[in-house]
Design a protein around this motif. Structure first.
Motif, PDB file in Angstrom:
ATOM      1  N   PHE A 573      72.547  53.379 -47.165  1.00 46.82           N
ATOM      2  CA  PHE A 573      73.414  54.292 -46.869  1.00 46.82           C
ATOM      3  C   PHE A 573      74.015  55.178 -47.940  1.00 46.82           C
ATOM      4  CE2 PHE A 573      75.399  52.679 -42.847  1.00 46.82           C
ATOM      5  CZ  PHE A 573      74.620  52.347 -42.164  1.00 46.82           C
ATOM      6  N   ALA A 574      73.611  54.872 -49.042  1.00 43.99           N
ATOM      7  CA  ALA A 574      74.191  55.724 -50.488  1.00 43.99           C
ATOM      8  C   ALA A 574      73.368  56.797 -50.159  1.00 43.99           C
ATOM      9  CB  ALA A 574      74.133  54.903 -51.499  1.00 43.99           C
ATOM     10  N   PHE A 575      71.725  56.564 -50.201  1.00 35.81           N
ATOM     11  CA  PHE A 575      70.807  57.515 -50.233  1.00 35.81           C
ATOM     12  C   PHE A 575      70.728  58.375 -49.054  1.00 35.81           C
ATOM     13  CE2 PHE A 575      68.819  54.615 -53.406  1.00 35.81           C
ATOM     14  CZ  PHE A 575      68.475  55.734 -54.176  1.00 35.81           C
ATOM     15  N   HIS A 576      71.443  57.888 -47.684  1.00 38.50           N
ATOM     16  CA  HIS A 576      71.479  58.845 -46.762  1.00 38.50           C
ATOM     17  C   HIS A 576      72.976  59.086 -46.482  1.00 38.50           C
ATOM     18  CE1 HIS A 576      67.559  57.058 -46.615  1.00 38.50           C
ATOM     19  NE2 HIS A 576      67.071  58.052 -46.282  1.00 38.50           N
ATOM     20  N   TYR A 577      73.799  59.398 -47.488  1.00 39.92           N
ATOM     21  CA  TYR A 577      75.379  59.398 -47.256  1.00 39.92           C
ATOM     22  C   TYR A 577      75.638  60.577 -46.560  1.00 39.92           C
ATOM     23  CZ  TYR A 577      80.207  59.662 -48.019  1.00 39.92           C
ATOM     24  OH  TYR A 577      81.607  59.443 -47.978  1.00 39.92           O
ATOM     25  N   ASN A 578      74.986  61.667 -46.328  1.00 44.60           N
ATOM     26  CA  ASN A 578      75.182  62.691 -45.703  1.00 44.60           C
ATOM     27  C   ASN A 578      74.684  62.908 -44.136  1.00 44.60           C
ATOM     28  OD1 ASN A 578      77.261  63.488 -47.542  1.00 44.60           O
ATOM     29  ND2 ASN A 578      75.621  64.280 -48.760  1.00 44.60           N
ATOM     30  N   THR A 579      73.977  61.944 -43.871  1.00 41.33           N
ATOM     31  CA  THR A 579      73.279  61.932 -42.652  1.00 41.33           C
ATOM     32  C   THR A 579      74.366  61.714 -41.307  1.00 41.33           C
ATOM     33  OG1 THR A 579      72.606  59.456 -42.757  1.00 41.33           O
ATOM     34  CG2 THR A 579      71.116  61.086 -43.605  1.00 41.33           C
ATOM     35  N   PRO A 580      74.099  62.142 -40.128  1.00 45.51           N
ATOM     36  CA  PRO A 580      74.940  61.777 -39.097  1.00 45.51           C
ATOM     37  C   PRO A 580      75.068  60.418 -38.727  1.00 45.51           C
ATOM     38  CG  PRO A 580      73.513  63.624 -38.674  1.00 45.51           C
ATOM     39  CD  PRO A 580      72.847  63.177 -39.807  1.00 45.51           C
ATOM     40  N   VAL A 581      73.948  59.520 -38.987  1.00 46.06           N
ATOM     41  CA  VAL A 581      74.129  58.419 -38.659  1.00 46.06           C
ATOM     42  C   VAL A 581      74.972  57.591 -39.405  1.00 46.06           C
ATOM     43  CG1 VAL A 581      72.733  55.890 -38.635  1.00 46.06           C
ATOM     44  CG2 VAL A 581      71.568  58.351 -37.764  1.00 46.06           C
ATOM     45  N   VAL A 582      75.163  57.871 -40.886  1.00 50.69           N
ATOM     46  CA  VAL A 582      76.160  57.133 -41.788  1.00 50.69           C
ATOM     47  C   VAL A 582      77.473  57.511 -41.307  1.00 50.69           C
ATOM     48  CG1 VAL A 582      76.606  57.025 -44.259  1.00 50.69           C
ATOM     49  CG2 VAL A 582      74.274  57.082 -43.469  1.00 50.69           C
ATOM     50  N   ARG A 583      77.470  58.997 -41.307  1.00 46.30           N
ATOM     51  CA  ARG A 583      78.740  59.357 -40.904  1.00 46.30           C
ATOM     52  C   ARG A 583      79.581  58.856 -39.644  1.00 46.30           C
ATOM     53  NH1 ARG A 583      79.735  65.577 -41.263  1.00 46.30           N
ATOM     54  NH2 ARG A 583      82.074  64.684 -41.262  1.00 46.30           N
ATOM     55  N   SER A 584      78.677  58.655 -38.607  1.00 46.95           N
ATOM     56  CA  SER A 584      78.965  58.107 -37.467  1.00 46.95           C
ATOM     57  C   SER A 584      79.403  56.584 -37.451  1.00 46.95           C
ATOM     58  CB  SER A 584      77.985  58.245 -36.170  1.00 46.95           C
ATOM     59  OG  SER A 584      76.839  57.636 -36.608  1.00 46.95           O
ATOM     60  N   ALA A 585      78.661  55.755 -38.577  1.00 50.67           N
ATOM     61  CA  ALA A 585      79.149  54.520 -38.946  1.00 50.67           C
ATOM     62  C   ALA A 585      80.195  54.412 -39.470  1.00 50.67           C
ATOM     63  CB  ALA A 585      77.807  53.813 -39.432  1.00 50.67           C
ATOM     64  N   GLY A 586      80.778  55.431 -40.000  1.00 49.57           N
ATOM     65  CA  GLY A 586      82.049  55.133 -40.673  1.00 49.57           C
ATOM     66  C   GLY A 586      82.127  55.896 -42.107  1.00 49.57           C
ATOM     67  N   GLY A 587      80.993  56.445 -42.703  1.00 52.78           N
ATOM     68  CA  GLY A 587      81.114  57.122 -43.945  1.00 52.78           C
ATOM     69  C   GLY A 587      81.351  56.100 -44.892  1.00 52.78           C
ATOM     70  N   PRO A 588      82.474  56.411 -45.714  1.00 51.65           N
ATOM     71  CA  PRO A 588      82.750  55.685 -46.997  1.00 51.65           C
ATOM     72  C   PRO A 588      83.249  54.336 -46.381  1.00 51.65           C
ATOM     73  CG  PRO A 588      84.311  57.406 -46.644  1.00 51.65           C
ATOM     74  CD  PRO A 588      83.046  57.841 -45.870  1.00 51.65           C
ATOM     75  N   MET A 589      83.917  54.356 -45.296  1.00 51.04           N
ATOM     76  CA  MET A 589      84.368  53.013 -44.596  1.00 51.04           C
ATOM     77  C   MET A 589      83.358  51.814 -44.521  1.00 51.04           C
ATOM     78  SD  MET A 589      86.847  52.575 -41.403  1.00 51.04           S
ATOM     79  CE  MET A 589      87.603  53.871 -42.025  1.00 51.04           C
ATOM     80  N   CYS A 590      82.051  52.285 -44.620  1.00 59.30           N
ATOM     81  CA  CYS A 590      81.019  51.352 -44.361  1.00 59.30           C
ATOM     82  C   CYS A 590      80.906  50.467 -45.683  1.00 59.30           C
ATOM     83  CB  CYS A 590      79.442  52.146 -44.250  1.00 59.30           C
ATOM     84  SG  CYS A 590      79.484  52.969 -42.606  1.00 59.30           S
ATOM     85  N   PHE A 591      81.057  51.098 -46.658  1.00 58.25           N
ATOM     86  CA  PHE A 591      80.755  50.645 -47.830  1.00 58.25           C
ATOM     87  C   PHE A 591      81.986  49.431 -48.156  1.00 58.25           C
ATOM     88  CE2 PHE A 591      78.882  54.674 -48.570  1.00 58.25           C
ATOM     89  CZ  PHE A 591      77.430  54.185 -49.021  1.00 58.25           C
ATOM     90  N   LEU A 592      83.213  49.709 -47.638  1.00 55.26           N
ATOM     91  CA  LEU A 592      84.241  48.781 -47.845  1.00 55.26           C
ATOM     92  C   LEU A 592      83.745  47.700 -46.721  1.00 55.26           C
ATOM     93  CD1 LEU A 592      86.936  48.162 -48.677  1.00 55.26           C
ATOM     94  CD2 LEU A 592      88.052  49.409 -46.643  1.00 55.26           C
ATOM     95  N   ILE A 593      83.605  47.944 -45.425  1.00 49.50           N
ATOM     96  CA  ILE A 593      83.304  46.777 -44.549  1.00 49.50           C
ATOM     97  C   ILE A 593      82.031  45.973 -45.208  1.00 49.50           C
ATOM     98  CG2 ILE A 593      82.259  46.330 -42.247  1.00 49.50           C
ATOM     99  CD1 ILE A 593      83.465  48.943 -41.329  1.00 49.50           C
ATOM    100  N   LEU A 594      81.031  46.482 -45.532  1.00 45.92           N
ATOM    101  CA  LEU A 594      79.873  45.617 -46.295  1.00 45.92           C
ATOM    102  C   LEU A 594      80.447  45.062 -47.709  1.00 45.92           C
ATOM    103  CD1 LEU A 594      76.985  48.501 -45.966  1.00 45.92           C
ATOM    104  CD2 LEU A 594      77.443  46.169 -44.582  1.00 45.92           C
ATOM    105  N   GLY A 595      81.213  45.587 -48.281  1.00 44.79           N
ATOM    106  CA  GLY A 595      81.748  44.731 -49.489  1.00 44.79           C
ATOM    107  C   GLY A 595      82.631  43.637 -49.084  1.00 44.79           C
ATOM    108  N   CYS A 596      83.529  43.687 -47.997  1.00 51.12           N
ATOM    109  CA  CYS A 596      84.349  42.767 -47.460  1.00 51.12           C
ATOM    110  C   CYS A 596      83.390  41.617 -47.041  1.00 51.12           C
ATOM    111  CB  CYS A 596      85.462  43.371 -46.468  1.00 51.12           C
ATOM    112  SG  CYS A 596      86.746  44.293 -47.556  1.00 51.12           S
ATOM    113  N   LEU A 597      82.316  42.150 -46.152  1.00 55.16           N
ATOM    114  CA  LEU A 597      81.734  40.857 -45.573  1.00 55.16           C
ATOM    115  C   LEU A 597      81.099  40.086 -46.593  1.00 55.16           C
ATOM    116  CD1 LEU A 597      79.588  43.041 -42.786  1.00 55.16           C
ATOM    117  CD2 LEU A 597      81.361  41.361 -42.507  1.00 55.16           C
ATOM    118  N   SER A 598      80.743  40.739 -47.836  1.00 52.39           N
ATOM    119  CA  SER A 598      80.044  39.999 -48.803  1.00 52.39           C
ATOM    120  C   SER A 598      81.042  39.054 -49.535  1.00 52.39           C
ATOM    121  CB  SER A 598      79.226  40.762 -50.021  1.00 52.39           C
ATOM    122  OG  SER A 598      78.278  41.462 -49.528  1.00 52.39           O
TER     123      SER A 598
END
Length: 818
Positions: A573-598
């Motif tokens: 997601f970091a490499f494709h941060y500006n893609t529509p898919v990453v933005r639709s998934a939540g953008g920066p929020m994705c990293f928070l979700i993934l970090g909290c899952l870990s």
């Protein structure tokens, strides 16, 4: 007239001679001496006491004759003659005696008054005390024989501290020195006999017995002593009766048979014991064990009684027969004759009797019980007088005036050897010598020694049961109210007797220790267990899931895979941060979700190993805290989707406010702070602790964490509320454009989450073993993987394999609004 004087004088001298001659006829009961001893012997026995309307004495010679008592009477005479002939004991001092046939407890006081008289008169005690130069007629008394006689006669002698040395009074009441200060005895008290009886019962395991005692001080005292002695034992008295001559013996034996009692203790005086056993033979009483006391255990008449073998087995407690040297020669030399042939004032009625029909063999072969105690009593008094008179060097100090209290003081200090027996007394006047034998009446009518009981200087008890010929086919008879319970069963008392009971098996988790308490099944401790019918508890097997368990290792590998996958998704997601898919998934929020899952997966590691307070805290804290952040992110994502497609058109200001103030981050931060505070307060007030679960498995202890619902319910409810909001918002977006399936993905993940915990809750109710912890850890992992697999991986797939397709391009239209 002058011729008549010599004739009158001759007749007067002849009268004096005849009077002297007749007096000498009574010499069996009287003997002159420097010092006089009294003697009380129940040569005759009155039987049932008859109530009189006025005071009356009794003619003893007309009552029942006791040959064994007559033997003891002759033994006192022999003892004094032997002492008078001794050059070592009381040299140049002669002992005399005044002996009476004490045949009645209540009608023989004439003899007592004679013994305590002073110069032929019984003086008031105050007057006697003020004239110390005049003492009582006797310095000490040998006897009486029975406890009843002693109770009625001893107080007369106690007043002037005249020593009463009894050879047969066994009641324990005489040990009380405040009432009987000058009483001593040369026979052991009932206490010793009762202790021996109890040892015999315990040796043969006889617990259900009958106790027959004479209705007098002797028998009643024995019964009370027996009851007190067996109070803490397993012996019970199934039947007891105080026996008199008027007793209905048929009723006694019927009651004993009805109670199924096999052992009968007979604590009776000799005369009553003879009647009882004769009635038992007549009434055909069979198959019983009779335990005789020393009053009749050597009774020759009963042993030779026709049919005596039918009543069962007779065991007895007997005094050792000690042969007294010279006694047989004495009997042969003195013989027996009519005493006081002319009783018209020449002797007392308690000294009358015709014994001319007795042969020396009759006297010698009679019951020897209590013979040595008589012998020891006479010698104890003689030794005491010897010490009072300061006899030494073959002479005594005849200038010393002897009073009874002086003899008493010397008696208490007695310490001499007599026929290999050391004679001395304790502070209560009890003999510190003697022993008992256990005897058996064999089929030939002979007394056979089978054991012994000594209590001086130490207690020693033994029985050689192989010598006993039992009436029950050679086997020891059984006398129990109830048969013993099997191992692992407790007794439940049935009725008033503890020996009568039913048996109940001890349930699972309890045990019984019959040596401590055979009536109670005790519960095992929390760390122990026992199957049904146990006599001890076993340690429970402590169970928990160690880190080395295969399931634990597998789950930890899956946790590692989860961390790796989240890290890979983050990189992608970091490499494709500006893609529509990453933005639709939540953008920066994705990293928070993934970090909290870990971070949430940390909880899984604390489900394994031996739990501690720290383990219990981190078993729930990371998951509840960081999973709350994850869910709050999805709440925000669901709300944004609904807001964009449904609310933005109607409420444009709300949408602009949300964008301007970064509403999604405010909501997430507030949710995180609320959950953190709730967990901090709850765990501070009552943190989860290690819990030993002993409820579900009787033989195991499952180590778990005890969760305080009051402390954790708020955080769980808060997380559940977020999940419900997320589900509502995502469900509201189910009719969004077909090409946009963001809400559907969240709804599907939530459905998996709900299904996971429903399955776990079902398993938790049905299964309570140690692997419930493994299943709990698995449920946590499923909760984490539900979002990782069904929310993020499809987007990774689109990024990697559908970079330029039409669907990816259409997402750009929607993501512009985010």
């Amino acid at each position: 007239g002058l011729k008549m004087k010599p004739s009158f004088a001759s007749w007067w001298l002849l009268g004096i001679f005849l009077h002297t001659l007749i007096t000498l006829k009574a010499s069996d009961f009287n003997l002159e001496g420097d010092y006089l001893l009294g003697g009380l012997f129940g040569i005759h026995y009155t039987g049932v006491y008859q109530r009189e309307n006025r005071p009356a004495t009794i003619d003893c010679s007309s009552q029942f004759f006791s040959l064994s008592s007559y033997r003891r009477f002759q033994l006192m005479r022999f003892s004094i003659e032997e002492i008078n002939n001794s050059t070592q004991l009381l040299p140049n001092v002669s002992l005399g005696y005044e002996i009476f046939d004490h045949c009645s407890e209540t009608q023989s006081f004439f003899s007592i008054l004679d013994l305590i008289s002073i110069d032929g008169a019984v003086r008031p005690w105050a007057e006697t005390s003020s004239h110390l130069s005049v003492g009582p007629k006797v310095i000490a008394v040998v006897g009486p024989y029975t406890s009843g006689d002693t109770v009625t006669t001893a107080p007369f002698f106690m007043v002037d501290l005249i020593s009463v040395v009894s050879y047969g009074a066994a009641s324990s009441a005489f040990s009380e020195k405040t009432k009987y200060p000058s009483f001593l005895r040369t026979v052991n008290s009932n206490k010793a006999v009762v202790e021996m009886l109890v040892k015999i019962l315990e040796y043969f395991n006889w617990r259900w017995v009958a106790f027959l005692n004479s209705y007098d001080d002797f028998g009643i005292d024995a019964l009370e002593l027996f009851k007190n002695t067996i109070k803490d034992s397993e012996i019970c008295i199934g039947y007891t009766k105080s026996v008199t001559e008027a007793t209905d013996y048929n009723e006694i034996f019927k009651s004993i048979k009805a109670q199924k009692i096999r052992v009968i203790i007979v604590f009776l005086i000799q005369q009553l014991a003879e009647v009882l056993i004769e009635k038992a033979v007549q009434l055909n009483v069979t198959n019983r064990v009779w335990i005789a006391t020393d009053t009749w255990s050597l009774n020759k008449n009963l042993r030779k009684l026709k049919g005596i073998q039918t009543i069962g087995t007779v065991l007895g407690v007997a005094q050792p027969v000690i042969q007294i040297p010279g006694f047989q020669n004495f009997i042969h030399s003195t013989g027996s004759h009519m005493i006081c042939k002319d009783a018209k004032g020449n002797c007392l009625c308690n000294q009358a009797g015709n014994y001319s029909n007795l042969t020396p063999e009759d006297i010698i072969s009679s019951d020897p019980t209590y013979s040595f105690p008589v012998y020891a009593a006479v010698y104890a008094i003689a030794h005491a007088l010897h010490n009072v008179l300061q006899c030494e060097g073959g002479k005594c100090n005849d200038s010393i005036r002897v009073f009874p209290y002086m003899v008493l003081a010397a008696l208490k200090k007695s310490n001499f050897t007599l026929l290999n027996q050391t004679i001395h007394f304790n502070e209560n006047g009890e003999p510190m010598f003697g022993s008992y034998l256990i005897v058996f009446w064999n089929r030939y009518g002979e007394v056979q020694e089978v054991g012994a009981f000594t209590f001086q200087p130490k207690v020693n008890f033994f029985i050689n049961s192989s010598k006993i010929q039992w009436h029950m086919d050679g086997h020891v008879p059984v006398s129990l109210c109830s048969q013993e319970c099997n191992v692992g069963y407790a007794k439940k008392q049935d009725g008033i007797h503890k020996c009568c009971f039913t048996c109940q098996i001890c349930r699972t988790g309890t045990f019984i220790n019959i040596t401590e308490d055979p009536y109670t099944c005790k519960a095992c401790s929390d760390t122990e267990w026992s199957p049904e019918g146990s006599t001890r508890c076993n340690l429970r097997l402590v169970e928990y899931v160690p880190f080395t368990d295969p399931a634990a290792l597998g789950l930890m590998v899956i946790v590692g895979l989860l961390v790796v996958l989240t890290l890979a998704v983050c990189v992608l997601f970091a490499f494709h941060y500006n893609t529509p898919v990453v933005r639709s998934a939540g953008g920066p929020m994705c990293f928070l979700i993934l970090g909290c899952l870990s971070l949430s997966s940390i909880s899984v590691f604390f489900y394994f190993g031996k739990p501690s307070v720290a383990f219990c805290i981190f078993r729930f804290l990371p998951f509840l805290l960081f999973y709350t952040v994850c869910v709050s992110c999805f709440v925000v994502r669901s709300f944004q989707i609904v807001c964009i497609f449904k609310i933005a058109a109607k409420f444009p200001k709300l949408q602009s406010w949300w964008v301007k103030y970064h509403g999604q981050w405010v909501v997430i931060s507030v949710a995180f702070v609320i959950q953190a505070l709730v967990l901090l307060i709850g765990y501070s007030s009552d943190p989860p602790k290690p819990y030993y679960d002993t409820f579900w498995y009787p033989d195991k202890i499952i180590l778990n964490c005890d969760i305080n619902l009051k402390a954790t319910s708020t955080s769980v409810i808060f997380l559940l509320t977020l999940c419900i909001l997320c589900f509502i918002f995502s469900y509201m977006g189910k009719d969004l454009p077909k090409n946009y399936n963001e809400a559907k993905s969240i709804t599907f993940c939530l459905m998996l989450l709900i299904l996971t915990w429903v399955i776990f809750a079902t398993e938790y109710m049905l299964y309570h073993g140690r692997h419930i912890l493994t299943l709990n850890a698995l449920a946590v992992l499923c909760s984490l993987y539900s979002f990782l697999l069904w929310y993020f991986l499809p987007k990774c797939y689109i990024i990697m394999f559908h970079k330029n397709d039409k669907e990816n391009k259409r997402l750009q239209k929607y993501t512009k609004l985010l």
